[in-house]
Structures are given as structure tokens and as C-alpha cells.
Design a protein around this motif. Structure first.
Motif, short mmCIF file in Angstrom:
data_model
loop_
_atom_site.label_atom_id
_atom_site.label_comp_id
_atom_site.label_asym_id
_atom_site.label_seq_id
_atom_site.Cartn_x
_atom_site.Cartn_y
_atom_site.Cartn_z
N VAL A 37 0.85 -1.21 0.00
CA VAL A 37 0.00 0.00 0.00
C VAL A 37 0.88 1.25 0.00
O VAL A 37 0.65 2.19 -0.77
CB VAL A 37 -0.97 -0.01 1.20
CG1 VAL A 37 -1.62 1.36 1.40
CG2 VAL A 37 -2.04 -1.09 1.01
N ALA A 38 1.90 1.27 0.85
CA ALA A 38 2.79 2.44 0.93
C ALA A 38 3.45 2.71 -0.43
O ALA A 38 3.50 3.86 -0.88
CB ALA A 38 3.85 2.20 2.01
N GLU A 39 3.95 1.67 -1.08
CA GLU A 39 4.61 1.86 -2.38
C GLU A 39 3.63 2.27 -3.46
O GLU A 39 3.96 3.10 -4.32
CB GLU A 39 5.36 0.59 -2.78
CG GLU A 39 6.66 0.43 -2.03
CD GLU A 39 7.54 -0.67 -2.60
OE1 GLU A 39 7.46 -0.95 -3.81
OE2 GLU A 39 8.32 -1.24 -1.82
N ALA A 40 2.43 1.70 -3.47
CA ALA A 40 1.43 2.06 -4.48
C ALA A 40 1.06 3.54 -4.36
O ALA A 40 0.94 4.24 -5.38
CB ALA A 40 0.19 1.19 -4.33
N LEU A 41 0.91 4.02 -3.14
CA LEU A 41 0.60 5.43 -2.92
C LEU A 41 1.79 6.32 -3.28
O LEU A 41 1.64 7.35 -3.95
CB LEU A 41 0.19 5.67 -1.47
CG LEU A 41 -1.15 5.05 -1.03
CD1 LEU A 41 -1.33 5.17 0.47
CD2 LEU A 41 -2.32 5.70 -1.76
N ASP A 42 2.97 5.90 -2.86
CA ASP A 42 4.19 6.66 -3.12
C ASP A 42 4.46 6.81 -4.62
O ASP A 42 4.91 7.87 -5.07
CB ASP A 42 5.38 5.98 -2.43
CG ASP A 42 6.64 6.83 -2.49
OD1 ASP A 42 6.56 8.02 -2.09
OD2 ASP A 42 7.68 6.33 -2.95
N ARG A 43 4.18 5.77 -5.39
CA ARG A 43 4.42 5.79 -6.84
C ARG A 43 3.25 6.39 -7.62
O ARG A 43 3.29 6.46 -8.84
CB ARG A 43 4.73 4.38 -7.33
CG ARG A 43 6.12 3.93 -6.91
CD ARG A 43 6.36 2.44 -7.01
NE ARG A 43 5.90 1.83 -8.22
CZ ARG A 43 5.81 0.51 -8.41
NH1 ARG A 43 6.14 -0.32 -7.43
NH2 ARG A 43 5.38 0.02 -9.55
N GLY A 44 2.21 6.78 -6.93
CA GLY A 44 1.06 7.42 -7.59
C GLY A 44 0.20 6.44 -8.38
O GLY A 44 -0.50 6.83 -9.31
N LEU A 45 0.25 5.16 -8.00
CA LEU A 45 -0.54 4.15 -8.71
C LEU A 45 -2.00 4.17 -8.29
O LEU A 45 -2.86 3.63 -8.99
CB LEU A 45 0.05 2.75 -8.47
CG LEU A 45 1.49 2.54 -8.93
CD1 LEU A 45 1.97 1.14 -8.56
CD2 LEU A 45 1.60 2.76 -10.44
N THR A 46 -2.28 4.76 -7.14
CA THR A 46 -3.64 4.84 -6.64
C THR A 46 -3.72 5.94 -5.59
O THR A 46 -2.70 6.57 -5.27
CB THR A 46 -4.09 3.49 -6.04
OG1 THR A 46 -5.49 3.55 -5.72
CG2 THR A 46 -3.28 3.11 -4.82
#
Length: 199
Positions: A162-171
Motif C-alpha cells: 500500500v505504501a509503495e502504491a501510494l508513493d508511486r502514484g498508482l492509486t
């Protein structure tokens, strides 16, 4: 009219090139190879037998491969009906610390094939929950996170994804929460916990 051998190979090569060198016996047959010719090419080592009815051109086997080449094989095994999902999808998207020891595939509800090398999940996926890759399909980052939350994936692994998805702007937080709510209480709880950990 007899088909030129060069044309037959070129036809099959075009099909296999979009599948990282893999192809099925049925695809070879459509390209013009009889079952006898298929047996000949496998015996001579021109084609590598990967699984029952699945081959790969020898030339592709000697090229530097990608980590997800093997997923194309499972797409062919399922006759294009399986979608890479759950922790395997997290790994494909390079999200978090997921390092699955098994291959997770989501297949339609009427799917009946089985293999001990894969974990099958039955669901009818919407088109906006799927991404097309070179030779296979994978669930989107949001769907992968939510289905892992519903399956009670280790919370630390879920938190990192979740942290990486948010950080990379995927969601966004909102999109994740909405998707989790649609999936059910277990998914919602896992995603809420993960979002609380994100600073």
C-alpha cells in the motif's frame, strides 16, 4: 495448395514473438504444422517442450529472460483465461515485499483445469481490474492489494504494498478504500490498517 515451410515458420514465429517465444500445439497447427511435424521439431530440439501441448522456440530459451517469462506459460495453459493475481500480481507490479512461493491465478467461475503448481482463485474480473502484459494478463495494483487483503496476507507485506502504491502514484487512499469496501469487510479492514501505517 502446399504451404511454404518458411511461411509456416514465419507465421508461428509472429505468434510466439508476442508470447515471449511460447506457443501451443493448437497455435502451431493453425500456423500449418501437423502433429507429426511438431513431434519432429521437439525431438530435434528446435522447439522446447515446456508442458503438455506448450512449446517454446529454442532461440528464445537462450536469450536473457525476464523474471515473469514463466507467467506466459500459465496464460497459455489456461487458454488465455487466467489472470495473474494476489501476491504474484504484487510481485509483477514490484509492490512491497511480496515474494510468493506459489503462482496465484484468478480464473472464471466455470474454469475446471487444475495443476499443483498454481493456486487458483475463481472470480469474474471486470476489464478495468486487468492490465495486459506481453503474453499474459495481471490484475491492477489496486485489485491485487484488495484481493491480498481479503485473503489475509501478512499485514506487514500488505502495508509495504500500500505504501509503495501510494508513493508511486498508482492509486489514492480514496480509491483503495472504495475498492476494499466493494470487496468486503475483510479486505476493508486490511486496507484500513495499511493506510494507518502510511505517514
Amino acid at each position: 495448395m502446399l504451404r511454404d515451410r518458411t511461411d509456416t515458420r514465419a507465421t508461428l514465429w509472429r505468434i510466439a514473438s508476442g508470447q515471449r517465444g511460447f506457443f501451443t500445439a493448437a497455435q502451431a497447427r493453425e500456423a500449418g504444422y501437423s502433429y507429426q511435424a511438431q513431434h519432429y521439431h521437439a525431438q530435434r530440439g528446435n522447439w522446447i517442450l515446456v508442458d503438455r501441448g506448450i512449446y517454446r522456440f529454442r532461440e528464445f530459451d537462450s536469450l536473457p529472460g525476464s523474471e515473469d517469462d514463466h507467467l506466459v506459460r500459465w496464460a497459455l495453459w489456461s487458454r488465455g483465461r487466467a489472470t495473474v493475481s494476489h501476491t504474484t500480481a504484487l510481485s509483477v507490479h514490484d509492490l512491497g515485499t511480496a515474494n510468493p512461493s506459489e503462482i496465484h491465478l484468478t480464473v472464471p467461475s466455470g474454469f475446471r483445469q487444475k495443476d499443483s503448481a498454481v493456486v487458483l482463485h475463481h472470480a469474474d474480473l471486470a476489464s478495468d481490474e486487468i492490465e495486459e502484459r506481453d503474453g499474459y494478463r495481471v490484475t491492477t495494483p489496486v485489485r491485487a492489494i484488495v484481493e491480498c487483503a481479503a485473503a489475509r496476507l501478512d499485514q506487514d507485506v500488505l502495508d509495504s504494498a500500500v505504501a509503495e502504491a501510494l508513493d508511486r502514484g498508482l492509486t489514492t487512499r480514496r480509491s483503495l478504500l472504495h475498492a476494499a469496501q466493494q470487496f468486503g469487510a475483510r479486505a476493508e479492514l486490511g486496507v484500513e490498517r495499511a493506510l494507518r501505517e502510511v505517514t
